[in-house]
Write a protein that holds these residues in place. Structure first.
Motif, mmCIF file in Angstrom:
data_model
loop_
_atom_site.group_PDB
_atom_site.id
_atom_site.type_symbol
_atom_site.label_atom_id
_atom_site.label_comp_id
_atom_site.label_asym_id
_atom_site.label_seq_id
_atom_site.Cartn_x
_atom_site.Cartn_y
_atom_site.Cartn_z
ATOM 1 N N LYS A 151 0.825 -1.261 -0.085
ATOM 2 C CA LYS A 151 -0.134 0.003 -0.062
ATOM 3 C C LYS A 151 0.825 1.018 0.085
ATOM 4 O O LYS A 151 0.276 2.417 0.112
ATOM 5 C CB LYS A 151 -0.886 -0.118 1.344
ATOM 6 N N GLY A 152 2.197 1.121 0.001
ATOM 7 C CA GLY A 152 3.063 2.232 -0.219
ATOM 8 C C GLY A 152 3.435 2.893 1.281
ATOM 9 O O GLY A 152 3.683 4.192 0.989
ATOM 10 N N TYR A 153 3.181 2.259 2.118
ATOM 11 C CA TYR A 153 3.294 2.960 3.519
ATOM 12 C C TYR A 153 4.898 2.656 3.965
ATOM 13 O O TYR A 153 5.269 3.321 5.324
ATOM 14 C CB TYR A 153 2.404 2.450 4.562
ATOM 15 N N THR A 154 5.763 1.907 3.388
ATOM 16 C CA THR A 154 6.967 1.661 4.023
ATOM 17 C C THR A 154 8.193 2.465 3.108
ATOM 18 O O THR A 154 7.975 2.523 2.050
ATOM 19 C CB THR A 154 7.302 0.203 4.121
ATOM 20 N N TYR A 155 9.208 2.339 3.566
ATOM 21 C CA TYR A 155 10.382 2.718 2.959
ATOM 22 C C TYR A 155 11.755 1.836 3.515
ATOM 23 O O TYR A 155 11.583 1.583 4.855
ATOM 24 C CB TYR A 155 10.845 3.948 2.890
ATOM 25 N N ILE A 156 12.537 1.612 2.874
ATOM 26 C CA ILE A 156 13.933 0.931 3.575
ATOM 27 C C ILE A 156 15.174 1.852 3.550
ATOM 28 O O ILE A 156 15.328 2.699 2.774
ATOM 29 C CB ILE A 156 14.303 -0.130 2.717
ATOM 30 N N ILE A 157 15.716 1.854 4.590
ATOM 31 C CA ILE A 157 17.048 2.475 4.864
ATOM 32 C C ILE A 157 18.118 1.474 5.438
ATOM 33 O O ILE A 157 17.845 0.254 5.486
ATOM 34 C CB ILE A 157 16.877 3.627 5.774
ATOM 35 N N THR A 158 19.199 2.073 5.817
ATOM 36 C CA THR A 158 20.389 1.210 6.029
ATOM 37 C C THR A 158 20.120 0.103 7.097
ATOM 38 O O THR A 158 20.068 -0.918 7.042
ATOM 39 C CB THR A 158 21.641 1.772 6.455
ATOM 40 N N ASP A 159 19.312 0.510 8.003
ATOM 41 C CA ASP A 159 19.114 -0.488 9.294
ATOM 42 C C ASP A 159 17.716 -1.263 9.359
ATOM 43 O O ASP A 159 17.441 -1.990 10.063
ATOM 44 C CB ASP A 159 19.323 0.214 10.525
ATOM 45 N N GLY A 160 16.896 -0.892 8.262
ATOM 46 C CA GLY A 160 15.330 -1.465 8.249
ATOM 47 C C GLY A 160 14.431 -1.092 7.496
ATOM 48 O O GLY A 160 14.871 -0.189 6.721
ATOM 49 N N VAL A 161 13.146 -1.644 7.633
ATOM 50 C CA VAL A 161 12.089 -1.116 6.822
ATOM 51 C C VAL A 161 11.451 -0.407 7.622
ATOM 52 O O VAL A 161 10.999 -0.728 9.111
ATOM 53 C CB VAL A 161 11.265 -2.390 6.516
ATOM 54 N N TYR A 162 10.983 0.691 7.267
ATOM 55 C CA TYR A 162 10.192 1.590 8.288
ATOM 56 C C TYR A 162 8.861 2.075 7.626
ATOM 57 O O TYR A 162 8.466 2.312 6.508
ATOM 58 C CB TYR A 162 11.052 3.013 8.443
ATOM 59 N N PHE A 163 8.038 2.717 8.837
ATOM 60 C CA PHE A 163 6.800 3.018 8.367
ATOM 61 C C PHE A 163 6.941 4.501 8.142
ATOM 62 O O PHE A 163 7.282 5.313 9.053
ATOM 63 C CB PHE A 163 5.809 2.571 9.526
ATOM 64 N N ASP A 164 6.271 4.883 6.929
ATOM 65 C CA ASP A 164 6.409 6.497 6.770
ATOM 66 C C ASP A 164 5.233 7.156 7.236
ATOM 67 O O ASP A 164 4.059 7.198 6.622
ATOM 68 C CB ASP A 164 6.425 6.615 5.279
ATOM 69 N N THR A 165 5.429 7.952 8.729
ATOM 70 C CA THR A 165 4.167 8.366 9.234
ATOM 71 C C THR A 165 3.622 9.621 8.231
ATOM 72 O O THR A 165 2.447 9.831 8.594
ATOM 73 C CB THR A 165 4.470 9.122 10.611
ATOM 74 N N ALA A 166 4.280 10.215 7.487
ATOM 75 C CA ALA A 166 3.847 11.191 6.547
ATOM 76 C C ALA A 166 2.924 10.890 5.731
ATOM 77 O O ALA A 166 1.798 11.487 5.252
ATOM 78 C CB ALA A 166 5.212 11.961 5.787
ATOM 79 N N LYS A 167 2.726 9.516 5.368
ATOM 80 C CA LYS A 167 1.680 9.035 4.592
ATOM 81 C C LYS A 167 0.342 8.477 5.294
ATOM 82 O O LYS A 167 -0.492 8.117 4.538
ATOM 83 C CB LYS A 167 2.221 7.711 3.889
ATOM 84 N N TYR A 168 0.274 8.948 6.717
ATOM 85 C CA TYR A 168 -0.700 8.652 7.432
ATOM 86 C C TYR A 168 -0.838 9.767 8.282
ATOM 87 O O TYR A 168 -0.575 9.839 9.414
ATOM 88 C CB TYR A 168 -0.281 7.092 8.322
ATOM 89 N N PRO A 169 -1.660 10.699 7.665
ATOM 90 C CA PRO A 169 -1.721 12.024 8.177
ATOM 91 C C PRO A 169 -2.645 12.022 9.768
ATOM 92 O O PRO A 169 -2.452 12.919 10.298
ATOM 93 C CB PRO A 169 -2.823 12.525 7.203
ATOM 94 N N GLN A 170 -3.414 10.892 9.931
ATOM 95 C CA GLN A 170 -4.024 10.740 11.262
ATOM 96 C C GLN A 170 -3.158 10.320 12.201
ATOM 97 O O GLN A 170 -3.490 10.137 13.355
ATOM 98 C CB GLN A 170 -5.303 9.819 11.108
ATOM 99 N N TYR A 171 -1.638 10.191 11.845
ATOM 100 C CA TYR A 171 -0.937 9.646 12.983
ATOM 101 C C TYR A 171 -0.788 10.260 14.329
ATOM 102 O O TYR A 171 -0.809 9.599 15.294
ATOM 103 C CB TYR A 171 0.623 9.526 12.312
ATOM 104 N N ARG A 172 -0.984 11.648 14.132
ATOM 105 C CA ARG A 172 -0.684 12.262 15.528
ATOM 106 C C ARG A 172 -2.155 12.396 16.532
ATOM 107 O O ARG A 172 -2.176 12.777 17.610
ATOM 108 C CB ARG A 172 -0.370 13.710 15.316
ATOM 109 N N ASP A 173 -3.304 11.818 15.720
ATOM 110 C CA ASP A 173 -4.440 12.163 16.319
ATOM 111 C C ASP A 173 -4.590 11.330 17.749
ATOM 112 O O ASP A 173 -5.055 11.930 18.739
ATOM 113 C CB ASP A 173 -5.575 11.864 15.474
ATOM 114 N N PHE A 174 -4.099 10.105 17.742
ATOM 115 C CA PHE A 174 -4.621 9.083 18.658
ATOM 116 C C PHE A 174 -3.798 9.720 20.101
ATOM 117 O O PHE A 174 -4.645 9.835 20.940
ATOM 118 C CB PHE A 174 -3.807 7.991 18.340
ATOM 119 N N ALA A 175 -2.617 10.202 19.953
ATOM 120 C CA ALA A 175 -2.085 10.562 21.527
ATOM 121 C C ALA A 175 -2.241 12.270 21.476
ATOM 122 O O ALA A 175 -1.583 12.692 22.327
ATOM 123 C CB ALA A 175 -0.726 9.978 21.288
ATOM 124 N N LYS A 176 -2.760 12.975 20.573
ATOM 125 C CA LYS A 176 -2.657 14.110 20.354
ATOM 126 C C LYS A 176 -1.242 14.677 20.366
ATOM 127 O O LYS A 176 -0.827 15.515 21.094
ATOM 128 C CB LYS A 176 -3.575 14.964 21.366
#
Ligand code: AMP
Ligand code: ZN
Length: 467
Positions: A151-176
Motif C-alpha cells: 500500500k506504499g506505507y514503507t521505505y527501506i534505509i540502512t538498518d531496516g524497513v520503516y513506516f512512513d508516518t507522513a503517508k498516514y496524516p491521522q498519525y498524531r490524532d491518537f495521542a494528540k
C-alpha cells in the motif's frame, strides 16, 4: 455463589483514551467482547509497576465475567524486538538479558516468561484465553509488513524497513501528539529516517549470526520492530477491530500510536473501539529506577511480609487512572487490613443473603463506572463491619475475590509444597559447596513434582513448570 445482577448493572462506562471521555461499552450476549492487553517484555523479572497494569486489566475482565458478558482476551509476550530505546535505536532487550545472564536470548525468554506466569498465578489473575509469544507469530508480522509495503506505507534505509508516518496524516490524532515539539527535541535520533515519528517494522541483522534471534524475510535476515507484533497478533487472534485495548500510559505516545497507524493503514478499519490505559505505580514518590535501587518484584515484597493478595488490596485503593505511590508503610497497612479481612472471610461458610446482595450490587455499580476500585474497597470494608457469619463471608468473597481478585483462602493462590521447598534448600546448599552433580540430581527431583528452579544472579526461585 454468584450474586444476581440486574440489566441496569450491565451498563459499563469506561474511559476511552482515544476520545478522552467516558463511553458505554457496547456488548452483546451473542458475540464476545474482544480484549487485547499488551503483555510483558520478558528480558527480566517484571516489577510491581508492571503488575499494577496487569491487575487493572484483570479487574476489567472480572467485572465482565461477573456480569456474564462473554469475552475473549488475548495477551502477548514480547520476546523479541523491544529495543532499549523507543526510538528504534539501542539493543534488543532480550539480547541484553542474554549477555547479562550468560545464556541465549531464547533461554532468557523462557526463564522470564516462567517468572511472569508464576507471578500472575500468585496474583490470582484470570488467565487470558491466549498468551501469544511474538516469536511464534513472525510469519504473520512479515505478512502485515508486506501488506503495508504493497500500500506504499514503507521505505527501506540502512538498518531496516520503516513506516512512513507522513503517508498516514491521522498519525498524531491518537495521542494528540505535538509533532513539532518532538521534531525540535529529538533531531539527533532521526538518523536516516524521513520523519521523526517514523518507526521500524523490520530491522536488519547487521552481523548475521551474532544475534540469537533472527529470521529470513523478503527484506533480508533480521527481526521485527517491537510494535508490529501486537498489530499482527490482534489480527490473527481477534480480527481487524477489537472492543478494548489496554496497556500502561507509557504506551500511548509511541507503542499504541504506532499500533494504530500500522493496523489501520493496513486494514482500513479502526483497531480498537475503546483504549484503556493504567497510570503508573510510583515508588517513594518517583519513578522506579535501578540507580535508586527501588525496582521491586513480588518476591521482594514477599521477603518483607507483603503477600500478593495484600499487594492487590493496596492497588485497589487507587483508581487505575491515578498515579499511586508505593511505600513500605502503606504496603504494611494493606497487609494488616488484608489479614483482618481474610480472618473474617474464612470464619464461616458463605451463605447467600439479600442484604449482602445489596452491598454486592453497589460494588458492581462502582466497578461498572470506569473501574472505581477505591469505592468497591470502601463498600467491601463497610460490608465486613455491618454483616456477620455466612452472609459476611458471601459478601467478602464476592466483592474482594470475585470482583477485585483478592483471594483469601491460601489454597486459591499457588503455594509451593513443603517437599519441593526442602529439595530446593538442599540444592542451594549443594550449590554453595560447588557440588554440582547433587544439585543437578535435586533439580531433576524438583522437576518430577512439576516445578522448576530459576537461578538468577541473586537468588534461586521455585516456579511451577508452565511451558
Ligand atoms: P514492559 O514489560 O516494559 O513491556 O511493560 C509491561 C506493562 O507494564 C506495560 O503495559 C507497561 O505500560 C506497564 N508498566 C511499566 N511500568 C509501569 C509502572 N511503573 N506502573 C504501571 N505500569 C507500568
Ligand atoms: Zn502492544
Amino acid at each position: 455463589m454468584m450474586a444476581k445482577s440486574s440489566s441496569s448493572q450491565k451498563d459499563i462506562l469506561l474511559y476511552n483514551t482515544a476520545s478522552r471521555s467516558l463511553e458505554r461499552l457496547d456488548w452483546s450476549e451473542y458475540r464476545p467482547v474482544t480484549i487485547y492487553t499488551c503483555g510483558p517484555t520478558v528480558y527480566g523479572e517484571q516489577h510491581i509497576g508492571n503488575y499494577r497494569t496487569f491487575v487493572f486489566e484483570d479487574v476489567l475482565v472480572r467485572l465482565l465475567k461477573f456480569l456474564g458478558i462473554p469475552l475473549q482476551r488475548v495477551m502477548n509476550i514480547t520476546d523479541v524486538g523491544h529495543l532499549t530505546s523507543d526510538a528504534d535505536s539501542g539493543e534488543d532487550k532480550l539480547e541484553v538479558g542474554a549477555q547479562r545472564d550468560g545464556i541465549t536470548a531464547w533461554e532468557v525468554a523462557k526463564r522470564y516468561t516462567e517468572h511472569f506466569e508464576a507471578d500472575m498465578r500468585l496474583l490470582g489473575v484470570v488467565w487470558p484465553d491466549a498468551l501469544v509469544r511474538a516469536t511464534d507469530t513472525i510469519d504473520a508480522q512479515i505478512g502485515l509488513i508486506k501488506a503495508l509495503e504493497e500500500k506504499g506505507y514503507t521505505y527501506i534505509i540502512t538498518d531496516g524497513v520503516y513506516f512512513d508516518t507522513a503517508k498516514y496524516p491521522q498519525y498524531r490524532d491518537f495521542a494528540k501528539l505535538d509533532v513539532a515539539g518532538l521534531d525540535a527535541g529529538s533531531r539527533v535520533e532521526m538518523g536516516e529516517k524521513r520523519n521523526i515519528t517514523d518507526f521500524a517494522l523490520w530491522k536488519f541483522s547487521t552481523e548475521p549470526g551474532k544475534r540469537h534471534m533472527e529470521w529470513e524475510s523478503p527484506w533480508g535476515l533480521g527481526f521485527p520492530g517491537w510494535h508490529i507484533e501486537c498489530s499482527a497478533i490482534i489480527k490473527e487472534t481477534l480480527g481487524n477491530t477489537i472492543d478494548i485495548h489496554c496497556g500502561g500510559v507509557d504506551h500511548i505516545q509511541v507503542h499504541h500510536t504506532n499500533e494504530v497507524a500500522q493496523s489501520e493503514a493496513a486494514h482500513g478499519e479502526i483497531l480498537a473501539r475503546i483504549w484503556m490505559h493504567g497510570e503508573f505505580l510510583l515508588v517513594d514518590g518517583g519513578k522506579m529506577s535501578k540507580s535508586l535501587g527501588n525496582i521491586y518484584t513480588l518476591a521482594n515484597l514477599k521477603a518483607k511480609g507483603i503477600t500478593a493478595p495484600a499487594f492487590r488490596l493496596f492497588l485497589a485503593r487507587a483508581h487505575y487512572r491515578s498515579k499511586l505511590n508505593f511505600t513500605w508503610e502503606e504496603a504494611q497497612i494493606a497487609q494488616k487490613q488484608y489479614d483482618t479481612l481474610a480472618a473474617k472471610a474464612l470464619e464461616s461458610a458463605p451463605q447467600q443473603s439479600d442484604i449482602a446482595d445489596q452491598y454486592i450490587a453497589r460494588a458492581v455499580a462502582a466497578l461498572a463506572h470506569d473501574l472505581n476500585t477505591a469505592q468497591v474497597l470502601a463498600i467491601g470494608l463497610e460490608a465486613s463491619k455491618e454483616l456477620e457469619g455466612g452472609a459476611r463471608t458471601y459478601a467478602l468473597e464476592t466483592i474482594f475475590t470475585t470482583l477485585l481478585g483478592i483471594h483469601f483462602s491460601p489454597g486459591e493462590v499457588e503455594e509451593i509444597p513443603e517437599q519441593v521447598q526442602e529439595l530446593a534448600r538442599l540444592r542451594d546448599q549443594a550449590r554453595e559447596k560447588g557440588d554440582w552433580s547433587t544439585a543437578d540430581t535435586l533439580r531433576t527431583k524438583i522437576e518430577s513434582y512439576g516445578y522448576d528452579i530459576l537461578d538468577t544472579k541473586n537468588e534461586s526461585r521455585i516456579v511451577k513448570k508452565v511451558l
